[in-house]
Design an enzyme around this catalytic site. Structure first.
Site, PDB file in Angstrom:
ATOM      1  N   MET B   1       0.852  -1.199   0.000  1.00  0.00           N
ATOM      2  CA  MET B   1       0.000   0.000   0.000  1.00  0.00           C
ATOM      3  C   MET B   1       0.886   1.248   0.000  1.00  0.00           C
ATOM      4  O   MET B   1       1.171   1.786  -1.048  1.00  0.00           O
ATOM      5  CB  MET B   1      -0.927  -0.023   1.211  1.00  0.00           C
ATOM      6  CG  MET B   1      -2.117   0.898   1.036  1.00  0.00           C
ATOM      7  SD  MET B   1      -3.092   1.110   2.499  1.00  0.00           S
ATOM      8  CE  MET B   1      -4.077  -0.328   2.555  1.00  0.00           C
ATOM      9  N   CYS B   2       1.377   1.688   1.113  1.00  0.00           N
ATOM     10  CA  CYS B   2       2.216   2.878   1.311  1.00  0.00           C
ATOM     11  C   CYS B   2       1.384   4.170   1.253  1.00  0.00           C
ATOM     12  O   CYS B   2       0.374   4.237   0.575  1.00  0.00           O
ATOM     13  CB  CYS B   2       3.349   3.021   0.305  1.00  0.00           C
ATOM     14  SG  CYS B   2       4.515   1.654   0.324  1.00  0.00           S
ATOM     15  N   GLY B   3       1.855   5.151   1.998  1.00  0.00           N
ATOM     16  CA  GLY B   3       1.257   6.480   1.946  1.00  0.00           C
ATOM     17  C   GLY B   3       2.319   7.486   1.548  1.00  0.00           C
ATOM     18  O   GLY B   3       3.480   7.364   1.951  1.00  0.00           O
TER      19      GLY B   3
END
Lengths: 227, 302
Positions: B1-3
């Site tokens: 995912m990661c932001g």
């Protein structure tokens, strides 16, 4: 009308109250403030309550909706009204990708623009977009109607089965097995009804209709060039 | 995912509060990336000093002061040092490559995580809330910053594999997504003379952008070339000394929201990261279109 401030009340508590309120005649109308992009607001409702959300919401707002009428006075993240079964979900702003994904019934109105993959795998929901849609909208659509008042992005209706797509502007390109079809009196009447239910005033005569060429239901080697 | 997040201040009066706003933005993306987090913050250039280098050493209580003193003796210039947890920001009246080489010659376990004139980079394993507190992000001033919360999918969870990646003086990149042709592209970039620190796909994107900039492209042209050469899923936020840019691949499955007012431009994976910014109620808010480069440059004299 009951008001829930999400800055003070978490989404879980809000959704619990919305579900349990269905039997209380004094709790049929709700205002939700300070959504601030939170996910899953008003998801999983099963009764005909009315909810207005004052601001922008995150992912899956009004997901799996049954019977409720949810209005979002702002923009939406991914998957607004995904898997909607019935009822009405209205977005006053823009919606991100996969709006109305897999929806079985009900009506989703997006007054602004929708992102990519709007109505992906729709199974009976009606979706009316006041502005434009992103690429691959109506991807693998199986049933229902997708109305796009503005332009549609690339690969509209890719691998579509049996839904009807109406476009007031023009599609950047059509996806595999999606073709333009005649706009008959019956289809114009359906479109007029959809626009009326959505509360969007636009001349139905501007629209073109798109649907499935029905070559990709089953793999047949003589249709290999349709992929 | 990661932001991923980015904040670019158009109004210089807001620079003292960059870190305060940015730490709120980054912390809200913790759920998208629990493995590690990092920021690149573009600060005022050191007065009378030619370079700013951020370095990391894994030992707690590492004696950065003695490293700086020894580096000063070897380079025969004054070396300033500010220690933040296991990172140190060193400033010296010397070219960047001399400082970075001097540090790794002194101790091969020192890893360079940021370099240039303006940028300071802090990245670490663990939760973003801990990292923001550990490095005092809320108190940092500057003109712009990019940041990342990582959910690792394709390479190891280490400080070195954390984002942002720096690829040239003040050129940093954060990435949500995954690249499928990074091995081949890494080989090509190595043949062009680029050096790599890790096997991470995002480092390839960062080095690619840096390579194009070194070849004379502007930031916008470098990223447009990237659309042809990078294969995979990506939303990028890129910082340079004076610029900030956002780019998504054609499929655009990795989320991004942009918001702009007269005072600032902000980008994040999700709107909730932007929800507390001052004046967000009046901001223009939109999703960046696929394959469109969005870029901003600091005004003259900034």
């Amino acid at each position: 009308m009951r008001t829930v401030d999400l800055a003070a009340t978490g989404v879980r508590e809000l959704n619990r109250r919305l579900r349990s309120a269905a039997d209380d005649p004094s709790a049929q109308s709700w205002l939700v403030t300070n959504p601030k992009g939170a996910h899953a607001i008003a998801a999983g409702l099963t009764r005909p309550v009315r909810i207005q959300i004052d601001g922008h919401v995150g992912y899956y707002c009004a997901g799996m909706n049954q019977a409720a009428a949810v209005t979002i006075d702002g923009h939406c993240g991914t998957g607004v009204a995904e898997n909607i079964m019935s009822g009405l979900v209205r977005v006053r702003g823009n919606a991100s990708q996969s709006a109305g994904a897999s929806g079985h019934g009900g009506l989703l109105v997006i007054e602004g623009n929708a992102g990519p993959r709007c109505g992906i795998s729709m199974k009976g929901v009606d979706i009316v977009v006041g502005g434009k849609t992103g690429h691959m909208s109506g991807f693998m659509a199986q049933s229902g109607n997708l109305v796009v008042c503005g332009d549609a992005g690339h690969d509209l209706g890719d691998s579509i089965y049996e839904a009807a797509i109406y476009v007031g502007g023009s599609p950047a390109s059509l996806g595999a097995d999606c073709v333009e079809k005649d706009m008959t009196r019956k289809h114009r009447s359906r479109l007029r009804d959809l626009l009326s239910r959505a509360g969007i005033e636009i001349d139905p005569d501007r629209f073109r209709r798109f649907g499935s060429a029905r070559k990709l239901y089953h793999f047949r080697v003589d249709h290999a060039d349709a992929y | 995912m990661c932001g991923i997040v980015g904040l670019f201040l158009k109004n210089p009066a807001l620079r003292s509060s960059l870190g305060g706003h940015f730490s709120t933005m980054l912390a809200s993306m913790g759920e998208r990336g629990p493995d590690s987090a990092g920021i690149a913050v573009y600060q005022a250039e050191p007065r009378g000093r030619a370079s700013r280098v951020t370095a990391f050493h894994p030992d707690a209580g590492y004696s950065w002061e003695s490293v700086a003193a020894e580096l000063s003796r070897r380079l025969t210039v004054e070396v300033g040092v500010v220690v933040k947890a296991d990172h140190a920001v060193l400033e010296a009246d010397h070219d960047v490559s001399g400082v970075t080489r001097g540090l790794t010659d002194l101790d091969p376990d020192i890893r360079i995580v940021g370099y240039g004139k303006s940028v300071a980079v802090f990245k670490d394993k663990g939760s973003v809330a801990e990292i923001v507190a550990r490095y005092g992000v809320a108190d940092m001033a500057g003109s712009h910053a990019i940041g990342h919360t990582r959910m690792a999918t394709e390479s190891d969870v280490t400080t070195g594999h954390s984002h942002p990646f720096i690829a040239d003086d003040d050129v940093c990149l954060v990435h949500n997504g995954s690249l499928s042709n990074h091995n081949r592209l890494r080989g090509w970039l190595i043949r062009q003379g680029m050096q790599f620190e890790t096997d991470n796909d995002t480092e390839v994107a960062a080095r690619y952008v840096a390579h194009r900039l070194q070849q004379g492209s502007g930031l916008k042209e470098a990223l447009e070339a990237g659309l042809r050469d990078l294969d995979g899923f990506f939303t990028f936020a890129i910082g340079t000394r004076t610029g900030f840019a956002v780019l998504r691949d054609g499929f655009a499955c990795k989320p991004a929201v942009l918001a702009e007012t007269g005072d600032w431009v902000a980008m994040a994976s999700e709107f909730r990261s932007l929800a507390e910014l001052p004046g967000v109620e009046q901001a223009d808010i939109w999703e960046p279109e696929p394959e469109v480069v969005y870029d901003w440059t600091l005004g003259p004299g900034a």
